[in-house]
Design a protein around this motif. Structure first.
Motif, PDB file in Angstrom:
ATOM      1  N   LEU A 173      52.168  17.629  27.583  1.00 38.91           N
ATOM      2  CA  LEU A 173      52.987  18.741  28.086  1.00 38.91           C
ATOM      3  C   LEU A 173      52.725  20.013  27.290  1.00 38.91           C
ATOM      4  N   TRP A 174      52.594  19.852  25.971  1.00 35.30           N
ATOM      5  CA  TRP A 174      52.315  21.003  25.110  1.00 35.30           C
ATOM      6  C   TRP A 174      50.939  21.597  25.428  1.00 35.30           C
ATOM      7  N   GLY A 175      49.945  20.737  25.564  1.00 37.27           N
ATOM      8  CA  GLY A 175      48.579  21.203  25.781  1.00 37.27           C
ATOM      9  C   GLY A 175      48.432  21.997  27.067  1.00 37.27           C
ATOM     10  N   ILE A 176      49.100  21.541  28.129  1.00 35.71           N
ATOM     11  CA  ILE A 176      49.024  22.242  29.409  1.00 35.71           C
ATOM     12  C   ILE A 176      49.545  23.666  29.257  1.00 35.71           C
ATOM     13  N   ARG A 177      50.676  23.805  28.584  1.00 34.97           N
ATOM     14  CA  ARG A 177      51.266  25.140  28.416  1.00 34.97           C
ATOM     15  C   ARG A 177      50.459  25.994  27.447  1.00 34.97           C
ATOM     16  N   GLU A 178      49.838  25.363  26.489  1.00 29.33           N
ATOM     17  CA  GLU A 178      49.023  26.117  25.541  1.00 29.33           C
ATOM     18  C   GLU A 178      47.809  26.733  26.247  1.00 29.33           C
ATOM     19  N   LEU A 179      47.269  26.004  27.206  1.00 31.60           N
ATOM     20  CA  LEU A 179      46.127  26.520  27.954  1.00 31.60           C
ATOM     21  C   LEU A 179      46.529  27.658  28.889  1.00 31.60           C
ATOM     22  N   GLN A 180      47.768  27.636  29.347  1.00 26.60           N
ATOM     23  CA  GLN A 180      48.238  28.673  30.260  1.00 26.60           C
ATOM     24  C   GLN A 180      48.432  30.027  29.575  1.00 26.60           C
ATOM     25  N   VAL A 181      48.604  30.010  28.259  1.00 29.97           N
ATOM     26  CA  VAL A 181      48.958  31.234  27.543  1.00 29.97           C
ATOM     27  C   VAL A 181      47.916  32.329  27.730  1.00 29.97           C
ATOM     28  N   GLN A 182      46.649  31.960  27.820  1.00 34.18           N
ATOM     29  CA  GLN A 182      45.586  32.954  27.922  1.00 34.18           C
ATOM     30  C   GLN A 182      45.814  33.917  29.088  1.00 34.18           C
ATOM     31  N   ALA A 183      46.272  33.382  30.224  1.00 35.35           N
ATOM     32  CA  ALA A 183      46.483  34.238  31.393  1.00 35.35           C
ATOM     33  C   ALA A 183      47.613  35.229  31.142  1.00 35.35           C
ATOM     34  N   PHE A 184      48.635  34.809  30.416  1.00 38.29           N
ATOM     35  CA  PHE A 184      49.768  35.690  30.133  1.00 38.29           C
ATOM     36  C   PHE A 184      49.407  36.761  29.103  1.00 38.29           C
ATOM     37  N   THR A 185      48.612  36.380  28.108  1.00 39.18           N
ATOM     38  CA  THR A 185      48.389  37.279  26.977  1.00 39.18           C
ATOM     39  C   THR A 185      47.103  38.080  27.052  1.00 39.18           C
ATOM     40  N   LYS A 186      46.092  37.595  27.797  1.00 40.45           N
ATOM     41  CA  LYS A 186      44.790  38.270  27.791  1.00 40.45           C
ATOM     42  C   LYS A 186      44.262  38.628  29.174  1.00 40.45           C
ATOM     43  N   ARG A 187      44.592  37.786  30.164  1.00 40.77           N
ATOM     44  CA  ARG A 187      44.001  38.001  31.485  1.00 40.77           C
ATOM     45  C   ARG A 187      45.062  37.933  32.583  1.00 40.77           C
ATOM     46  N   PRO A 188      46.018  38.883  32.573  1.00 44.03           N
ATOM     47  CA  PRO A 188      47.085  38.860  33.591  1.00 44.03           C
ATOM     48  C   PRO A 188      46.573  38.917  35.023  1.00 44.03           C
ATOM     49  N   GLU A 189      45.370  39.476  35.202  1.00 51.07           N
ATOM     50  CA  GLU A 189      44.831  39.578  36.571  1.00 51.07           C
ATOM     51  C   GLU A 189      44.580  38.197  37.182  1.00 51.07           C
ATOM     52  N   GLU A 190      44.458  37.166  36.331  1.00 47.90           N
ATOM     53  CA  GLU A 190      44.222  35.821  36.834  1.00 47.90           C
ATOM     54  C   GLU A 190      45.473  35.186  37.440  1.00 47.90           C
ATOM     55  N   LEU A 191      46.608  35.846  37.296  1.00 48.15           N
ATOM     56  CA  LEU A 191      47.863  35.285  37.778  1.00 48.15           C
ATOM     57  C   LEU A 191      48.066  35.491  39.276  1.00 48.15           C
ATOM     58  N   GLY A 192      47.126  36.178  39.922  1.00 44.45           N
ATOM     59  CA  GLY A 192      47.237  36.410  41.359  1.00 44.45           C
ATOM     60  C   GLY A 192      47.325  35.121  42.161  1.00 44.45           C
ATOM     61  N   LEU A 193      46.565  34.106  41.765  1.00 46.15           N
ATOM     62  CA  LEU A 193      46.608  32.817  42.457  1.00 46.15           C
ATOM     63  C   LEU A 193      47.996  32.209  42.374  1.00 46.15           C
ATOM     64  N   VAL A 194      48.610  32.307  41.205  1.00 47.27           N
ATOM     65  CA  VAL A 194      49.957  31.750  41.025  1.00 47.27           C
ATOM     66  C   VAL A 194      50.949  32.490  41.921  1.00 47.27           C
ATOM     67  N   GLU A 195      50.761  33.794  42.068  1.00 50.06           N
ATOM     68  CA  GLU A 195      51.637  34.570  42.959  1.00 50.06           C
ATOM     69  C   GLU A 195      51.537  34.066  44.395  1.00 50.06           C
ATOM     70  N   ARG A 196      50.330  33.776  44.826  1.00 50.23           N
ATOM     71  CA  ARG A 196      50.156  33.285  46.197  1.00 50.23           C
ATOM     72  C   ARG A 196      50.859  31.936  46.393  1.00 50.23           C
ATOM     73  N   LEU A 197      50.794  31.090  45.380  1.00 44.96           N
ATOM     74  CA  LEU A 197      51.491  29.803  45.450  1.00 44.96           C
ATOM     75  C   LEU A 197      53.002  30.011  45.520  1.00 44.96           C
ATOM     76  N   ALA A 198      53.504  30.987  44.737  1.00 44.11           N
ATOM     77  CA  ALA A 198      54.939  31.273  44.737  1.00 44.11           C
ATOM     78  C   ALA A 198      55.386  31.803  46.096  1.00 44.11           C
ATOM     79  N   LYS A 199      54.559  32.639  46.726  1.00 43.07           N
ATOM     80  CA  LYS A 199      54.906  33.185  48.041  1.00 43.07           C
ATOM     81  C   LYS A 199      54.921  32.083  49.101  1.00 43.07           C
ATOM     82  N   ARG A 200      53.990  31.141  49.002  1.00 42.55           N
ATOM     83  CA  ARG A 200      53.987  30.019  49.938  1.00 42.55           C
ATOM     84  C   ARG A 200      55.242  29.168  49.766  1.00 42.55           C
ATOM     85  N   ASN A 201      55.655  28.991  48.514  1.00 41.62           N
ATOM     86  CA  ASN A 201      56.871  28.237  48.220  1.00 41.62           C
ATOM     87  C   ASN A 201      58.073  28.910  48.882  1.00 41.62           C
TER      88      ASN A 201
END
Length: 528
Positions: A237-265
């Motif tokens: 559980l820790w490792g999964i979240r640790e890998l996610q940090v890069q998108a939040f801290t360095k590459r916010p543009e990569e979060l577009g895919l997550v937005e599309r998933l949220a909109k589908r939800n």
């Protein structure tokens, strides 16, 4: 407590931070400590927040102490009652109750320069301590906005963190103000039984499904029989979240895919395009904390729910007026409007070596602390979950345990130095640390995502979030670097008197060969 009681360490608060500090002190051989708790039981925010549907949005096995694994978590995401029970269990297993003083709200604490100690006034009496550990937490004091006319409202008004369980909502017209982590749990919990629910939404939130499920008896038996499986689960559980940090801290543009998933939800649960438009954020996902719920959107789509896409601006008797001019009638107002995070009330009660409060110091220079823990002019005072030590995507217990490592080494350094001694964070070290953190913050989604969140202070500065991984934070707090501190002795012992007593340079106090004060910060510890 006795009138002139003195202890080695005073810990304020009995949530995860305070209880963790108490356990760590005992493991370090320090038994002369007290835990000052304003309430009549332990639990912190998990005691105070018992609103309908209250639960954690971090998986159970990650939202617990590494030194106190719980193989019997009943669900993947635990409810408030289970987390509070866990903290009661930790209190008993580690023998902390004799150290806890209930009904001992801290009213004031002041640094005594001559005696190198903190004089503490509480609701239960006075005492002094060599070291203070403030573990009041950022989610402890509710914030209710100043709404014109609120005092004219004839019905019931309360905050989500002070839920009135004697007030039955059945058949009532309820106004929910706010759309944060509390609101998305409260709304689906109360919607079936109220006659009308009006949600005042100033800013819509990004909401993802909450992948919750019961943890089977087989899994729990396995965790009890083979403890390493609990550690393995936590590590995954820790490792999964640790890998996610890069998108939040360095590459916010990569979060577009997550937005599309949220909109589908959202689209699956909300068929009305007008309502979907109201609920769709216009900022990058992650800028505000991503909320988890599989029930929030379906509840908003029910016929007895109205979403007002505007904040509450005024109250005229039982009529609630939104900022866009729309009106709604209500019998009950529930505020889910968060807490005093960037203006922690405890800071008003801490008086340092210069005779000013911590709140005054932070208003002057901005809220900042060395490694999220110590502040200049406040010797031997440490805070758990201090400035820029929060997380936007993982478990705060990981940060707390890192700061407990720092606390343990802080106490060890005082022992090594010997005698009456204090450590005061050097201004140059605090400035260097804060500069590095804020430089890293510039590229994160929390600063670039186009939202205004509770992570930001009144000046728009992010003083809440740690802009890196938990691994980096643990590395940065693994030990106390004496070069970052001024070593303070009693004035009489040194023959000189400064604002914080007689001071010696770190270079003469167990730190020969280290860098000088202004240059002591090592940026490599927080740069990627």
């Amino acid at each position: 407590m006795t009138e002139h009681e003195h202890v080695r360490v005073a810990v304020i608060g009995s949530g995860f931070g305070g209880l963790g500090a108490a356990v760590r002190l005992r493991r370090e051989g320090v038994t002369d400590f007290v835990v000052l708790e304003r309430a009549d039981s332990v639990g912190g925010t998990w005691r105070d927040n018992d609103y309908p549907g209250c639960a954690c949005d971090v998986p159970s096995h990650l939202y617990s102490f590494s030194f106190a694994p719980n193989p019997d978590w009943p669900r993947a995401f635990s409810g408030q009652e289970h987390i509070r029970a866990y903290l009661e269990h930790v209190t008993d297993v580690f023998g902390l109750r004799p150290h806890i003083r209930f009904g001992a709200e801290v009213r004031r604490m002041a640094w005594d320069t001559g005696k190198l100690r903190w004089d503490i006034e509480t609701a239960g009496g006075s005492l002094s301590a060599d070291v203070v550990v403030s573990a009041t937490g950022p989610l402890s004091d509710p914030k209710i906005p100043d709404i014109p006319g609120l005092d004219t409202f004839p019905g019931k008004v309360f905050h989500s963190a002070r839920w009135d369980h004697d007030h039955d909502l059945t058949g009532r017209r309820v106004a929910m103000v706010g759309t944060g982590a509390s609101a998305i749990q409260i709304v689906p919990s109360i919607q079936p039984r109220v006659s009308r629910l009006t949600l005042f939404q100033r800013t819509p939130a990004w909401v993802m499904p909450r992948m919750d499920r019961p943890i089977s008896g087989v899994e729990r038996r396995l965790h009890r029989a083979l403890p390493f499986t609990t550690r393995l689960r936590r590590g995954l559980l820790w490792g999964i979240r640790e890998l996610q940090v890069q998108a939040f801290t360095k590459r916010p543009e990569e979060l577009g895919l997550v937005e599309r998933l949220a909109k589908r939800n959202m689209a699956r649960a909300v068929k009305d395009p007008a309502l979907r438009a109201k609920l769709t954020p216009d900022y990058r996902i992650g800028c505000k904390r991503i909320l988890l719920s599989s029930e929030y959107y379906p509840a908003l789509a029910r016929p007895n729910v109205d979403v007002v896409a505007s904040g509450l601006a005024e109250v005229r008797g039982s009529t609630l007026v939104a900022a866009d001019g729309s009106e709604a009638e209500a019998d009950t107002i529930v505020f889910g409007t968060g807490f005093h995070v960037t203006d922690m009330p405890i800071a008003e009660r801490v008086v340092g070596a210069e005779g000013i409060t911590l709140a005054e110091a932070w208003r002057k220079d901005g809220m900042q602390a060395l490694r999220g823990t110590t502040a200049t002019g406040f010797p031997n005072w440490l805070t758990i979950i201090g400035p820029n030590s929060g997380l936007g995507n993982s478990s705060m217990i990981l940060i707390i345990e890192s700061q407990l490592n720092y606390l343990a080494d802080f106490v060890r350094q005082l022992d090594v130095l010997g005698g009456r001694v204090a450590l005061d964070a050097r201004p140059g070290a605090v400035t260097a640390w804060n500069h590095t953190v804020q430089e890293r913050m510039k590229r994160t989604v929390w600063n670039t995502g186009g939202c205004t969140s509770w992570y930001l202070d009144a000046n728009g500065r992010n003083t809440t979030i740690w802009p890196g991984t938990t691994t980096e934070f643990r590395r940065a707090t693994r030990r106390v670097d004496l070069a970052e501190y001024q070593v303070v002795r009693p004035p009489a012992a040194k023959g000189t008197a400064g604002s914080a007593g007689g001071a010696e340079s770190a270079g003469t106090a167990e730190s020969s060969g280290k860098q000088t004060a202004a240059d002591s910060h090592d940026p490599s510890e927080v740069t990627a």
